[in-house]
Design a protein around this motif. Structure first.
Motif, PDB file in Angstrom:
ATOM      1  N   GLN A 154       0.849  -1.347   0.046  1.00 11.85           N
ATOM      2  CA  GLN A 154      -0.109  -0.071  -0.055  1.00 11.85           C
ATOM      3  C   GLN A 154       0.861   1.290   0.181  1.00 11.85           C
ATOM      4  OE1 GLN A 154      -2.133  -0.865   3.592  1.00 11.85           O
ATOM      5  NE2 GLN A 154      -3.789  -2.086   2.475  1.00 11.85           N
ATOM      6  N   ARG A 155       2.094   1.151   0.824  1.00 12.69           N
ATOM      7  CA  ARG A 155       2.780   2.461   0.825  1.00 12.69           C
ATOM      8  C   ARG A 155       3.488   2.785  -0.432  1.00 12.69           C
ATOM      9  NH1 ARG A 155       6.782   1.444   5.976  1.00 12.69           N
ATOM     10  NH2 ARG A 155       5.221   0.666   7.431  1.00 12.69           N
ATOM     11  N   VAL A 156       3.937   1.688  -1.230  1.00 10.45           N
ATOM     12  CA  VAL A 156       4.677   1.896  -2.437  1.00 10.45           C
ATOM     13  C   VAL A 156       3.618   2.367  -3.628  1.00 10.45           C
ATOM     14  CG1 VAL A 156       5.685   0.706  -4.500  1.00 10.45           C
ATOM     15  CG2 VAL A 156       6.571   0.277  -2.476  1.00 10.45           C
ATOM     16  N   ALA A 157       2.230   1.637  -3.443  1.00 10.32           N
ATOM     17  CA  ALA A 157       1.322   2.167  -4.474  1.00 10.32           C
ATOM     18  C   ALA A 157       0.871   3.523  -4.303  1.00 10.32           C
ATOM     19  CB  ALA A 157       0.086   1.186  -4.117  1.00 10.32           C
ATOM     20  N   TRP A 158       0.581   3.976  -3.017  1.00 10.48           N
ATOM     21  CA  TRP A 158       0.298   5.277  -2.680  1.00 10.48           C
ATOM     22  C   TRP A 158       1.409   6.453  -3.131  1.00 10.48           C
ATOM     23  CZ3 TRP A 158       3.111   8.668   0.595  1.00 10.48           C
ATOM     24  CH2 TRP A 158       2.430   9.938   0.792  1.00 10.48           C
ATOM     25  N   ARG A 183      15.780   6.715  -7.759  1.00  9.66           N
ATOM     26  CA  ARG A 183      16.311   5.397  -7.621  1.00  9.66           C
ATOM     27  C   ARG A 183      15.407   4.589  -6.646  1.00  9.66           C
ATOM     28  NH1 ARG A 183      21.555   5.715  -4.535  1.00  9.66           N
ATOM     29  NH2 ARG A 183      20.148   7.272  -3.292  1.00  9.66           N
ATOM     30  N   GLN A 184      15.394   3.250  -6.651  1.00 13.70           N
ATOM     31  CA  GLN A 184      14.508   2.571  -5.753  1.00 13.70           C
ATOM     32  C   GLN A 184      15.038   2.801  -4.363  1.00 13.70           C
ATOM     33  OE1 GLN A 184      14.224  -1.816  -6.473  1.00 13.70           O
ATOM     34  NE2 GLN A 184      13.653  -1.346  -8.906  1.00 13.70           N
ATOM     35  N   GLN A 185      16.149   2.994  -4.201  1.00 13.25           N
ATOM     36  CA  GLN A 185      16.826   3.490  -2.828  1.00 13.25           C
ATOM     37  C   GLN A 185      16.103   4.685  -2.225  1.00 13.25           C
ATOM     38  OE1 GLN A 185      19.136   1.601  -0.618  1.00 13.25           O
ATOM     39  NE2 GLN A 185      17.894   2.555   0.635  1.00 13.25           N
ATOM     40  N   ASP A 186      15.721   5.624  -3.122  1.00  8.56           N
ATOM     41  CA  ASP A 186      15.143   6.816  -2.733  1.00  8.56           C
ATOM     42  C   ASP A 186      13.750   6.468  -2.542  1.00  8.56           C
ATOM     43  OD1 ASP A 186      17.399   8.552  -3.599  1.00  8.56           O
ATOM     44  OD2 ASP A 186      16.461   8.642  -5.765  1.00  8.56           O
ATOM     45  N   LEU A 187      12.839   5.795  -3.263  1.00  5.35           N
ATOM     46  CA  LEU A 187      11.597   5.278  -2.549  1.00  5.35           C
ATOM     47  C   LEU A 187      11.586   4.516  -1.349  1.00  5.35           C
ATOM     48  CD1 LEU A 187       8.661   5.452  -3.717  1.00  5.35           C
ATOM     49  CD2 LEU A 187       9.165   3.263  -4.837  1.00  5.35           C
ATOM     50  N   ALA A 188      12.428   3.660  -1.147  1.00  9.05           N
ATOM     51  CA  ALA A 188      12.743   2.788   0.049  1.00  9.05           C
ATOM     52  C   ALA A 188      12.793   3.884   1.066  1.00  9.05           C
ATOM     53  CB  ALA A 188      13.835   1.805  -0.085  1.00  9.05           C
ATOM     54  N   ASP A 189      14.006   4.801   0.952  1.00  9.83           N
ATOM     55  CA  ASP A 189      14.163   5.902   2.147  1.00  9.83           C
ATOM     56  C   ASP A 189      12.949   6.727   2.360  1.00  9.83           C
ATOM     57  OD1 ASP A 189      16.549   4.652   2.365  1.00  9.83           O
ATOM     58  OD2 ASP A 189      17.570   6.259   1.178  1.00  9.83           O
ATOM     59  N   ALA A 190      12.148   6.958   1.430  1.00  9.33           N
ATOM     60  CA  ALA A 190      10.807   7.715   1.641  1.00  9.33           C
ATOM     61  C   ALA A 190       9.496   6.960   2.666  1.00  9.33           C
ATOM     62  CB  ALA A 190      10.220   8.261   0.335  1.00  9.33           C
ATOM     63  N   LEU A 191       9.507   5.599   2.175  1.00 12.87           N
ATOM     64  CA  LEU A 191       8.802   4.830   2.755  1.00 12.87           C
ATOM     65  C   LEU A 191       8.941   3.909   3.876  1.00 12.87           C
ATOM     66  CD1 LEU A 191       7.162   3.635  -0.729  1.00 12.87           C
ATOM     67  CD2 LEU A 191       6.270   5.567   0.677  1.00 12.87           C
ATOM     68  N   GLY A 192      10.418   3.973   4.596  1.00 11.55           N
ATOM     69  CA  GLY A 192      10.543   3.158   5.594  1.00 11.55           C
ATOM     70  C   GLY A 192      11.001   1.815   5.382  1.00 11.55           C
ATOM     71  N   LEU A 193      11.324   1.244   4.087  1.00 17.92           N
ATOM     72  CA  LEU A 193      11.341   0.118   3.614  1.00 17.92           C
ATOM     73  C   LEU A 193      12.723  -0.171   3.254  1.00 17.92           C
ATOM     74  CD1 LEU A 193       8.367  -0.060   1.375  1.00 17.92           C
ATOM     75  CD2 LEU A 193       8.324  -1.066   3.571  1.00 17.92           C
ATOM     76  N   VAL A 196      15.455  -4.417  -0.732  1.00 21.98           N
ATOM     77  CA  VAL A 196      14.920  -5.532  -0.996  1.00 21.98           C
ATOM     78  C   VAL A 196      13.540  -5.628  -1.062  1.00 21.98           C
ATOM     79  CG1 VAL A 196      14.873  -8.136  -0.582  1.00 21.98           C
ATOM     80  CG2 VAL A 196      17.297  -6.861  -0.246  1.00 21.98           C
ATOM     81  N   HIS A 197      12.805  -5.206   0.063  1.00 21.42           N
ATOM     82  CA  HIS A 197      11.254  -5.110   0.202  1.00 21.42           C
ATOM     83  C   HIS A 197      10.801  -4.172  -0.826  1.00 21.42           C
ATOM     84  CE1 HIS A 197       8.078  -5.682   3.367  1.00 21.42           C
ATOM     85  NE2 HIS A 197       7.697  -5.860   2.036  1.00 21.42           N
ATOM     86  N   THR A 198      11.357  -3.009  -1.222  1.00 19.86           N
ATOM     87  CA  THR A 198      10.807  -2.066  -2.195  1.00 19.86           C
ATOM     88  C   THR A 198      11.071  -2.989  -3.542  1.00 19.86           C
ATOM     89  OG1 THR A 198      11.908  -0.419  -1.067  1.00 19.86           O
ATOM     90  CG2 THR A 198      11.267   0.053  -3.307  1.00 19.86           C
ATOM     91  N   ASN A 199      11.948  -3.509  -3.880  1.00 23.21           N
ATOM     92  CA  ASN A 199      12.119  -4.142  -5.206  1.00 23.21           C
ATOM     93  C   ASN A 199      11.032  -5.262  -5.402  1.00 23.21           C
ATOM     94  OD1 ASN A 199      13.671  -6.525  -6.959  1.00 23.21           O
ATOM     95  ND2 ASN A 199      14.421  -4.641  -7.613  1.00 23.21           N
ATOM     96  N   LYS A 200      10.810  -5.912  -4.048  1.00 23.76           N
ATOM     97  CA  LYS A 200       9.911  -7.206  -4.520  1.00 23.76           C
ATOM     98  C   LYS A 200       8.583  -6.495  -4.656  1.00 23.76           C
ATOM     99  CE  LYS A 200      12.539 -10.638  -1.916  1.00 23.76           C
ATOM    100  NZ  LYS A 200      12.632 -11.372  -0.631  1.00 23.76           N
ATOM    101  N   THR A 201       8.170  -5.454  -3.857  1.00 23.43           N
ATOM    102  CA  THR A 201       6.973  -4.799  -3.949  1.00 23.43           C
ATOM    103  C   THR A 201       6.689  -4.207  -5.314  1.00 23.43           C
ATOM    104  OG1 THR A 201       6.935  -4.311  -1.570  1.00 23.43           O
ATOM    105  CG2 THR A 201       5.427  -3.423  -2.882  1.00 23.43           C
TER     106      THR A 201
END
Length: 243
Positions: A154-158, A183-193, A196-201
């Motif tokens: 839900q976080r990534v979708a949002w 970068r995917q790392q930017d998204l991960a750092d924004a969403l507290g993930l 690896v979890h961000t990539n899988k999501t």
């Protein structure tokens, strides 16, 4: 690169932004101190440092982030054209977060010392600054709710929906595709993930044919279904001010 006058600003032609009155336009022509172009990866502002200037993003994208004592990073939000940058330092004396370009950026420059003239002489523009600050506060409230109450998918979708909607409202991109030079790392750092979890999501959203992010481009296949997954509503864009 030739400087763009406020009268011929390409962002002002967009229906998303409130039009200036003649006296406001004349004031802004004098308030604008110049333009600045920064390369991808460059820092526009550094946490803890003063800044004599504030900026409006004219072209390109960036992000705001805060670094913790252990070196970990929290991305606060993503910067897009039309966003005001550096108001915090303008009022509090120093930046409480850093600002980095994630693509080449072109910015309108305003001297911090002239901000008080805006408040004294142009109350309507002062209200616009207040509106921008209130909108920022509202977004941060949404972000807190996302980090606290939405699961990873839900976080990534949002987040993808927010970025896509804002870029689409600006007329940036083509149909269901918009540029996304993060970068995917930017998204991960924004969403507290984790990364690896961000990539899988992201892979999960791609397999469900809802969203795909590759080579700096975001493709949203079904906005309504993505919004349902993110537990949010699609909304008509609110007309907003632009400095």
């Amino acid at each position: 690169m030739r400087q763009i006058s406020c009268e011929h600003c390409p962002l002002r032609r967009k229906s998303l932004f409130r039009a200036f009155e003649d006296d406001e336009l004349a004031f802004m022509e004098g308030f604008k101190a110049g333009e600045l172009t920064v390369d991808r990866g460059s820092h526009l502002m550094i946490e803890g440092a003063p800044s004599p200037q504030i900026f409006t993003v004219l072209e390109g994208m960036g992000l705001r982030y805060k670094t913790l004592e252990n070196g970990r990073r929290q991305v606060i939000n993503f910067l897009l054209p039309g966003d005001l940058v550096g108001l915090q330092a303008g009022l509090l004396g120093e930046m409480k977060h850093s600002v980095q370009a994630t693509s080449e950026m072109r910015l309108c420059v305003f001297n911090r010392s002239d901000l008080w003239a805006l408040y004294r002489k142009q109350p309507s523009l002062a209200y616009d600054v207040t509106w921008i600050a209130a909108a920022e506060e509202h977004f941060l409230g949404e972000t807190v709710a996302t980090l606290g109450q939405r699961d990873a998918t839900q976080r990534v979708a949002w987040a993808l929906l927010k970025i896509y909607s804002r870029l689409s409202d600006l007329g940036i991109g083509q149909g269901p595709r918009v540029p996304m030079p993060y970068r995917q790392q930017d998204l991960a750092d924004a969403l507290g993930l984790s990364l690896v979890h961000t990539n899988k999501t992201l892979a999960k959203l791609r397999s469900r044919k809802l969203a795909e992010w590759n080579d700096g481009e975001l493709h949203i296949s079904d906005v309504e279904k993505l919004a349902d997954l993110a537990m949010t509503d699609t909304e008509e864009p609110a007309r907003r001010p632009l400095l």
